[in-house]
Design a protein around this motif. Structure first.
Motif, PDB file in Angstrom:
ATOM      1  N   GLU A   1      -8.016  -9.137  12.876  1.00  0.00           N
ATOM      2  CA  GLU A   1      -9.272  -8.461  12.533  1.00  0.00           C
ATOM      3  C   GLU A   1      -9.518  -8.602  11.039  1.00  0.00           C
ATOM      4  O   GLU A   1      -8.574  -8.631  10.244  1.00  0.00           O
ATOM      5  N   ARG A   2     -10.830  -8.626  10.686  1.00  0.00           N
ATOM      6  CA  ARG A   2     -11.179  -8.642   9.259  1.00  0.00           C
ATOM      7  C   ARG A   2     -11.093  -7.237   8.705  1.00  0.00           C
ATOM      8  O   ARG A   2     -11.499  -6.274   9.347  1.00  0.00           O
ATOM      9  N   GLU A   3     -10.579  -7.144   7.487  1.00  0.00           N
ATOM     10  CA  GLU A   3     -10.503  -5.846   6.804  1.00  0.00           C
ATOM     11  C   GLU A   3     -10.892  -6.047   5.363  1.00  0.00           C
ATOM     12  O   GLU A   3     -10.737  -7.151   4.828  1.00  0.00           O
ATOM     13  N   GLU A   4     -11.327  -4.965   4.742  1.00  0.00           N
ATOM     14  CA  GLU A   4     -11.653  -5.044   3.320  1.00  0.00           C
ATOM     15  C   GLU A   4     -10.686  -4.154   2.556  1.00  0.00           C
ATOM     16  O   GLU A   4     -10.491  -2.993   2.913  1.00  0.00           O
ATOM     17  N   ILE A   5     -10.073  -4.700   1.529  1.00  0.00           N
ATOM     18  CA  ILE A   5      -9.126  -3.938   0.703  1.00  0.00           C
ATOM     19  C   ILE A   5      -9.801  -3.654  -0.629  1.00  0.00           C
ATOM     20  O   ILE A   5     -10.197  -4.581  -1.352  1.00  0.00           O
TER      21      ILE A   5
ATOM     22  N   GLU B   1      -7.496 -10.970   6.773  1.00  0.00           N
ATOM     23  CA  GLU B   1      -7.353 -10.950   8.231  1.00  0.00           C
ATOM     24  C   GLU B   1      -5.999 -10.318   8.515  1.00  0.00           C
ATOM     25  O   GLU B   1      -4.975 -10.791   8.008  1.00  0.00           O
ATOM     26  N   ASN B   2      -6.003  -9.228   9.279  1.00  0.00           N
ATOM     27  CA  ASN B   2      -4.739  -8.531   9.523  1.00  0.00           C
ATOM     28  C   ASN B   2      -3.979  -9.175  10.687  1.00  0.00           C
ATOM     29  O   ASN B   2      -4.435 -10.155  11.274  1.00  0.00           O
TER      30      ASN B   2
ATOM     31  N   CYS C   1      -5.025  -1.364  -3.934  1.00  0.00           N
ATOM     32  CA  CYS C   1      -3.677  -1.247  -3.388  1.00  0.00           C
ATOM     33  C   CYS C   1      -2.706  -1.338  -4.558  1.00  0.00           C
ATOM     34  O   CYS C   1      -3.112  -1.612  -5.687  1.00  0.00           O
TER      35      CYS C   1
ATOM     36  N   VAL D   1     -11.094  -9.525   1.013  1.00  0.00           N
ATOM     37  CA  VAL D   1     -11.312  -9.583   2.457  1.00  0.00           C
ATOM     38  C   VAL D   1     -10.093 -10.272   3.063  1.00  0.00           C
ATOM     39  O   VAL D   1      -9.692 -11.357   2.620  1.00  0.00           O
TER      40      VAL D   1
ATOM     41  N   VAL E   1      -0.535 -10.293   5.474  1.00  0.00           N
ATOM     42  CA  VAL E   1      -1.875 -10.563   6.001  1.00  0.00           C
ATOM     43  C   VAL E   1      -2.343 -11.893   5.411  1.00  0.00           C
ATOM     44  O   VAL E   1      -1.707 -12.439   4.510  1.00  0.00           O
TER      45      VAL E   1
ATOM     46  N   GLN F   1     -14.212  -6.589  -3.434  1.00  0.00           N
ATOM     47  CA  GLN F   1     -13.100  -6.219  -2.544  1.00  0.00           C
ATOM     48  C   GLN F   1     -12.439  -7.475  -1.975  1.00  0.00           C
ATOM     49  O   GLN F   1     -13.090  -8.509  -1.836  1.00  0.00           O
TER      50      GLN F   1
ATOM     51  N   GLU G   1       0.856  -1.185   0.000  1.00  0.00           N
ATOM     52  CA  GLU G   1       0.000   0.000   0.000  1.00  0.00           C
ATOM     53  C   GLU G   1       0.892   1.235   0.000  1.00  0.00           C
ATOM     54  O   GLU G   1       2.111   1.119   0.190  1.00  0.00           O
TER      55      GLU G   1
END
Ligand code: BT5
Length: 262
Positions: A243-247, A238-239, A250, A236, A224, A234, A217
């Motif tokens: 935690e779940r995050e949506e990218i 796990e960082n 990038c 999806v 991740v 997007q 990024e």
């Protein structure tokens, strides 16, 4: 309708997408030209194709090397409400088109890369022009290395071509016409059923998922776990804090385990 290397239209096979194929020997970028055509009113489904591009574009202004022998074209789309995740959808549809004929075990690397045995065979560049909310038009730029050998593409790109896997030369015009029929049919389906109807097929082709990846990024790179693809295309993840995050976008995603990717 097809054209003769100068962009002039002449009679040809009839089908809505590809009814108007403006063909050029050499252009800067078919996406740039398609935007120009679209701004002058060119309709949905028209295609700008070039034998070679001198300034072919990838995402984020990266260079797309486009020597003769590859398939370089841009589609002008004017949907009222475009499907989400369109770059992923186009990548999937191209992979399915190629797999139905050649069974190469192609991979789709989120968000737009087509790979064969760890090397890049094609990519998609989507560009939308808006007037307020809905897009006025979308340009879907599609580049596939077909008959071009490594010549004209630096080795560090890790490129490969269709012909280097099939051992055959594939005439580009019939290839393009058949591909356009396939893309148009799928696009119409996506308009009716939306991105989620294709998500499982995308996930099946994407080696990133369930694996550790490096996400590049602007703020830097991080490791991740890629979990899946969301409802709008997007990524999806796990960082490191679990935690779940949506990218949504990038610079680049690199696989750290599983199949090789340059
Ligand atoms: C893409 O960008 O993969 C989108 C490529 C879209 C090209 C089409 S051709 C028709 C239309 N007109 C245009 O001007 N563009 C579209 P990206 O994910 O950013 O990947 C770019 C990277 O791929 C470069 O930085 C290189 O590393 C690599 N690359 C460049 N040329 C390549 C090639 N011919 N084959 C494989 N990899 C290449």
């Amino acid at each position: 309708m097809t054209s003769d290397g100068t962009g002039a239209i002449s009679p040809g096979p009839v089908r809505f997408w590809g009814e108007r194929i403006h063909y050029f020997k050499e252009v800067t970028s078919t996406n740039l030209l398609a935007k120009d055509y679209a701004s002058r009113g060119e309709g949905h489904g028209s295609v700008i194709q070039a034998e070679a591009q001198t300034q072919g574009l990838g995402r984020r202004m990266r260079k797309w090397h486009s020597p003769p022998g590859g398939l370089w074209f841009s589609l002008i789309l004017r949907p009222q409400s475009p499907p989400k995740g369109l770059a992923l959808l186009f990548s999937l549809w191209i992979i399915e088109f190629l797999e139905a004929q050649f069974s190469l075990g192609l991979h789709l690397y989120w968000p737009n890369d087509i790979y064969c045995e760890g090397r890049k065979m094609g990519g998609i560049l989507l560009e939308a022009t808006h007037n307020g909310g809905a897009p006025l038009w979308i340009i879907a730029g599609i580049g596939i290395n077909i008959n071009n050998s490594g010549a004209g593409i630096p080795a560090e790109c890790g490129a490969t071509s269709l012909s280097s896997h099939t051992g055959a030369v594939h005439p580009l015009r019939p290839f393009l016409e058949d591909l356009l029929v396939h893309l148009e049919w799928n696009f119409e389906t996506a308009l009716k059923r939306g991105f989620p109807a294709f998500r499982d097929a995308i996930e099946d082709h994407c080696p990133l998922l369930k694996n550790m990846v490096e996400i590049q990024e602007i703020k830097g790179a991080r490791k991740v776990k890629a979990l899946g693809i969301g409802d709008e295309g997007q990524l999806v993840i796990e960082n490191r804090s679990k935690e779940r995050e949506e990218i949504w976008s990038c610079e680049r995603v690199r696989l750290l385990e599983g199949p090789t990717q340059p």
